[in-house]
Write an enzyme that holds these catalytic residues in place. Structure first.
Site, PDB file in Angstrom:
ATOM      1  N   PRO A  43      40.864 -43.895  -6.046  1.00 21.51           N
ATOM      2  CA  PRO A  43      41.719 -44.009  -7.232  1.00 21.51           C
ATOM      3  C   PRO A  43      41.519 -42.875  -8.234  1.00 21.51           C
ATOM      4  O   PRO A  43      42.423 -42.567  -9.007  1.00 21.51           O
ATOM      5  CB  PRO A  43      41.300 -45.349  -7.855  1.00 21.51           C
ATOM      6  CG  PRO A  43      40.137 -45.851  -7.082  1.00 21.51           C
ATOM      7  CD  PRO A  43      39.887 -44.973  -5.914  1.00 21.51           C
ATOM      8  N   PRO A 230       8.503  -1.900   6.215  1.00 19.00           N
ATOM      9  CA  PRO A 230       7.267  -1.297   5.727  1.00 19.00           C
ATOM     10  C   PRO A 230       6.022  -2.174   5.853  1.00 19.00           C
ATOM     11  O   PRO A 230       4.920  -1.713   5.602  1.00 19.00           O
ATOM     12  CB  PRO A 230       7.570  -1.025   4.250  1.00 19.00           C
ATOM     13  CG  PRO A 230       8.737  -1.872   3.911  1.00 19.00           C
ATOM     14  CD  PRO A 230       9.448  -2.252   5.167  1.00 19.00           C
ATOM     15  N   ASP A 253       3.232   1.493  16.946  1.00 19.01           N
ATOM     16  CA  ASP A 253       2.352   2.507  16.374  1.00 19.01           C
ATOM     17  C   ASP A 253       1.600   1.991  15.165  1.00 19.01           C
ATOM     18  O   ASP A 253       1.665   0.815  14.821  1.00 19.01           O
ATOM     19  CB  ASP A 253       3.058   3.839  16.132  1.00 19.01           C
ATOM     20  CG  ASP A 253       4.421   3.698  15.507  1.00 19.01           C
ATOM     21  OD1 ASP A 253       5.320   4.446  15.866  1.00 19.01           O
ATOM     22  OD2 ASP A 253       4.570   2.801  14.653  1.00 19.01           O
ATOM     23  N   LYS A 275      -0.068   6.976  15.981  1.00 13.46           N
ATOM     24  CA  LYS A 275      -0.558   8.307  15.632  1.00 13.46           C
ATOM     25  C   LYS A 275      -1.194   8.249  14.256  1.00 13.46           C
ATOM     26  O   LYS A 275      -0.624   7.669  13.348  1.00 13.46           O
ATOM     27  CB  LYS A 275       0.597   9.305  15.564  1.00 13.46           C
ATOM     28  CG  LYS A 275       1.370   9.396  16.824  1.00 13.46           C
ATOM     29  CD  LYS A 275       2.542  10.318  16.602  1.00 13.46           C
ATOM     30  CE  LYS A 275       3.630   9.992  17.578  1.00 13.46           C
ATOM     31  NZ  LYS A 275       4.840   9.541  16.970  1.00 13.46           N
ATOM     32  N   GLY A 306       7.469   1.525  12.375  1.00 16.98           N
ATOM     33  CA  GLY A 306       7.402   1.173  10.959  1.00 16.98           C
ATOM     34  C   GLY A 306       8.665   1.634  10.238  1.00 16.98           C
ATOM     35  O   GLY A 306       9.276   2.640  10.616  1.00 16.98           O
ATOM     36  N   GLY A 307       9.081   0.874   9.230  1.00 16.65           N
ATOM     37  CA  GLY A 307      10.244   1.276   8.430  1.00 16.65           C
ATOM     38  C   GLY A 307      11.507   1.285   9.255  1.00 16.65           C
ATOM     39  O   GLY A 307      11.793   0.364  10.014  1.00 16.65           O
ATOM     40  N   ASP A 308      12.269   2.371   9.107  1.00 15.56           N
ATOM     41  CA  ASP A 308      13.499   2.539   9.884  1.00 15.56           C
ATOM     42  C   ASP A 308      13.244   3.600  10.966  1.00 15.56           C
ATOM     43  O   ASP A 308      12.657   4.637  10.664  1.00 15.56           O
ATOM     44  CB  ASP A 308      14.626   2.998   8.950  1.00 15.56           C
ATOM     45  CG  ASP A 308      15.922   3.175   9.715  1.00 15.56           C
ATOM     46  OD1 ASP A 308      16.684   2.209   9.792  1.00 15.56           O
ATOM     47  OD2 ASP A 308      16.146   4.277  10.262  1.00 15.56           O
ATOM     48  N   MET A 388       4.840  10.680   3.650  1.00 18.01           N
ATOM     49  CA  MET A 388       3.713  11.454   4.207  1.00 18.01           C
ATOM     50  C   MET A 388       3.254  12.542   3.237  1.00 18.01           C
ATOM     51  O   MET A 388       2.986  13.681   3.645  1.00 18.01           O
ATOM     52  CB  MET A 388       4.124  12.082   5.556  1.00 18.01           C
ATOM     53  CG  MET A 388       4.331  11.051   6.634  1.00 18.01           C
ATOM     54  SD  MET A 388       4.970  11.746   8.149  1.00 18.01           S
ATOM     55  CE  MET A 388       6.717  11.727   7.857  1.00 18.01           C
ATOM     56  N   GLY A 417       2.696  -0.374   0.617  1.00 19.85           N
ATOM     57  CA  GLY A 417       3.825  -1.045  -0.048  1.00 19.85           C
ATOM     58  C   GLY A 417       4.325  -2.258   0.723  1.00 19.85           C
ATOM     59  O   GLY A 417       4.376  -2.238   1.950  1.00 19.85           O
TER      60      GLY A 417
HETATM   61  C1  LIG Z   1       6.014   8.707   9.903  1.00 23.04           C
HETATM   62  S1  LIG Z   1       6.619   8.144   8.370  1.00 23.04           S
HETATM   63  C2  LIG Z   1       7.558   6.787   8.944  1.00 23.04           C
HETATM   64  C3  LIG Z   1       8.579   6.336   7.986  1.00 23.04           C
HETATM   65  C4  LIG Z   1       9.324   5.134   8.473  1.00 23.04           C
HETATM   66  N1  LIG Z   1      10.130   5.441   9.617  1.00 23.04           N
HETATM   67  C5  LIG Z   1      10.213   4.527   7.388  1.00 23.04           C
HETATM   68  O1  LIG Z   1      11.442   4.523   7.499  1.00 23.04           O
HETATM   69  O2  LIG Z   1       9.631   4.045   6.409  1.00 23.04           O
HETATM   70  C6  LIG Z   1       5.211   7.416   7.685  1.00 23.04           C
HETATM   71  C7  LIG Z   1       5.187   7.473   6.173  1.00 23.04           C
HETATM   72  O3  LIG Z   1       6.016   6.478   5.637  1.00 23.04           O
HETATM   73  C8  LIG Z   1       5.459   5.998   4.417  1.00 23.04           C
HETATM   74  N2  LIG Z   1       5.164   4.567   4.576  1.00 23.04           N
HETATM   75  C9  LIG Z   1       5.403   3.809   5.631  1.00 23.04           C
HETATM   76  N3  LIG Z   1       5.056   2.537   5.391  1.00 23.04           N
HETATM   77  C10 LIG Z   1       4.580   2.492   4.140  1.00 23.04           C
HETATM   78  C11 LIG Z   1       4.061   1.478   3.313  1.00 23.04           C
HETATM   79  N4  LIG Z   1       3.983   0.202   3.718  1.00 23.04           N
HETATM   80  N5  LIG Z   1       3.656   1.799   2.072  1.00 23.04           N
HETATM   81  C12 LIG Z   1       3.755   3.069   1.633  1.00 23.04           C
HETATM   82  N6  LIG Z   1       4.236   4.075   2.368  1.00 23.04           N
HETATM   83  C13 LIG Z   1       4.647   3.798   3.607  1.00 23.04           C
HETATM   84  C14 LIG Z   1       4.195   6.774   4.187  1.00 23.04           C
HETATM   85  O4  LIG Z   1       4.512   7.899   3.397  1.00 23.04           O
HETATM   86  C15 LIG Z   1       3.829   7.194   5.596  1.00 23.04           C
HETATM   87  O5  LIG Z   1       3.014   8.320   5.597  1.00 23.04           O
END
Ligand SMILES: C[S@@+](CC[C@H](N)C(=O)[O-])C[C@H]1O[C@@H](n2cnc3c(N)ncnc32)[C@H](O)[C@@H]1O
Length: 480
Positions: A43, A230, A253, A275, A306-308, A388, A417
């Site tokens: 309703p 990261p 790695d 490495k 690690g990372g991208d 790096m 980080g």
């Molecule tokens: C070989 S490069 C690889 C980067 C990775 N492919 C990326 O997109 O983050 C490695 C560098 O990434 C940075 N890095 C990667 N992980 C990190 C983290 N958790 N905290 C701070 N720096 C980081 C540092 O400068 C490190 O020496």
């Protein structure tokens, strides 16, 4: 089991829903999506139901009134959601008399059936029930399934259904057929389809079916080049997690830590190819060759980085070899360290008042000699994120100084980080090298240069802040 789980065909059957609130609206929507003819009665409908009714969906009729026994008698299913105890009870009694299945919202003992939480990837539907005991558990499980199944998963079922006859007539042996199906859904064909590449999926299907007919039971494997982000496992993408749980072998790695590795399929073989800055466990070319070899053995190979993988990750080089050898591969992007570190440290990489561009550079120079495009680096209103860079921090600072950049420019260094042991130091070009040395900062560290660093004072309250606060205290103690 307290309830019988069944999926009921309600197409073109009458489903009665009483009630004017959200619960009624949800039940109407669900019944409509299953093809029912829905009769809704109340309703005084509230806003959500009124909006639903005014959209005039097909197969929905609505009347502003209370239900009668006759409404119940010719229904297939009845939902009571009036939130009025007496009305709902009357509805339930009528349903019992008329032998119609009834569900009164949130009143378990007035339910012939309960409403499961569902994950809808039609035609695939997952229904989850806790037998009415703890609906929150069902909702939590549902959220997990939602993340595991890509949105187009249901269409994959329809696509695979269309291949059924071909497979049945091509592979006579039941066990081999089952294995073929498993590889199809959970392998390259399924992946290509879920990526929106239907033509590629069909081509790969033809190839695999041809091999199966030739008696080749172990088709070529594939490689997943996956960015693990990261460090914080919460930053993995859904796709990364799916592929991690599917791998037969993982090559990882140094930047991929144990927390992330623990999410890889438990019985996957692990190969460390990491490495350290000046030490190479495995040459780049050997890694690419190993990826090829493992895939040729028919394995699903996870290359976790690690990372991208495409940002200072040499991912491009690794897949070049795969492409040359015709090995199927997929690339899954990850959150790059600069984005992760900046977010967790409360430093926006761009900001209307501070930086209109952000530059990603690597300061991995040979023997302290940096090979950087300084003209681009010293532009105003720009953030520079340096990967790096810790080893060459002093050379980096001197480079800026020589080109006339103020030594008062802001700098942040973020070590580990996004991880629980993240540390952040802020300073200026003048003092940052001394500060990081005093605090004994180690790799992996990200350097962020630019006035956006000042924003950390206001914004650095986000994720990682608690762990970081403890470390900052210890840094302060050391540098005092
Ligand atoms: C070989 S490069 C690889 C980067 C990775 N492919 C990326 O997109 O983050 C490695 C560098 O990434 C940075 N890095 C990667 N992980 C990190 C983290 N958790 N905290 C701070 N720096 C980081 C540092 O400068 C490190 O020496």
């Amino acid at each position: 089991m307290e309830y019988l789980p069944i999926f009921v065909d309600v197409r073109d059957r009458k489903v009665l829903v009483t009630g004017g609130g959200t619960a009624a609206a949800r039940r109407i929507e669900r019944a409509l999506s299953a093809g029912a003819q829905v009769c809704a009665l109340d309703p005084g409908p509230e806003e959500e139901l009124s909006r639903l009714v005014s959209a005039k969906p097909e197969r929905l009729t609505f009347e502003k009134r209370l239900p009668t026994r006759a409404d119940v008698a010719d229904s297939f299913i009845v939902y009571g959601a009036s939130e009025n105890e007496a009305q709902d009870e009357l509805l339930f009694d009528w349903a019992r008399e008329c032998k119609v299945l009834c569900n009164i919202a949130d009143v378990t003992d007035k339910c012939d059936f309960i409403m499961p939480s569902i994950v809808d990837r039609s035609p695939v539907v997952i229904a989850i029930s806790t037998s009415g005991t703890a609906p929150i558990i069902a909702r939590t499980l549902r959220a997990r399934f939602e993340t595991m199944l890509p949105p187009v998963y249901g269409q994959l079922a329809a696509f695979a259904g269309g291949l059924r006859d071909r497979i049945s007539s091509a592979i006579a042996n039941g066990r081999e057929r089952r294995h073929f199906w498993e590889r199809l859904i959970d392998g390259p064909v399924g992946d290509l389809y879920l990526d929106g590449n239907e033509a590629g999926a069909l081509a790969r299907f033809e190839e695999d079916l041809g091999r199966a007919q030739d008696g080749d039971k172990a088709p070529i494997g594939e490689v997943y080049l996956v960015g693990a982000g990261p460090g914080d496992p919460d930053l993995l993408t859904f796709r990364a997690l799916r592929l991690m749980q599917r791998a037969d072998v993982v090559l990882f790695d140094r930047l991929v830590d144990d927390q992330i590795l623990s999410l890889v399929r438990r019985d996957a073989e692990r190969i460390y190819v990491g490495k350290l800055p000046k030490e190479h466990t495995m040459q780049q070319g050997d890694i690419a060759a190993l990826l090829v070899q493992l895939a040729q053995e028919g394995k699903r190979v996870l290359r976790l980085k690690g990372g991208d993988p495409f940002i200072f990750g040499r991912g491009g080089e690794e897949i070049e070899e795969l492409a040359a050898k015709g090995i199927p591969f997929r690339v899954v992007p990850g959150i790059t360290a600069s984005a992760g570190c900046a977010a967790y440290a409360g430093i926006p990489l761009t900001h209307r008042e501070h930086a209109q561009s952000c530059l990603f550079v690597t300061a991995h120079g040979k023997d302290g000699v940096l090979d950087l495009n300084w003209d681009v680096l010293i532009q105003p209103a720009q953030t520079v994120a340096v990967y790096m860079g810790l080893q060459n921090l002093l050379a980096l600072v001197e480079g800026f100084e020589r080109r006339g950049v103020s030594m008062d420019a802001d700098v942040a260094v973020i070590e580990n980080g996004t991880r629980s042991n993240q540390r952040v130091l802020t300073g200026t070009l003048r003092n940052i090298a001394d500060k990081t040395r005093a605090a004994d900062f180690k790799s992996p560290s990200m350097i962020i240069i630019g006035s956006v660093v000042q924003l950390r004072k206001r914004l650095g309250q986000g994720a990682g802040a608690a762990a970081e606060a403890a470390h900052e205290l210890s840094i302060a103690a050391k540098s005092n």
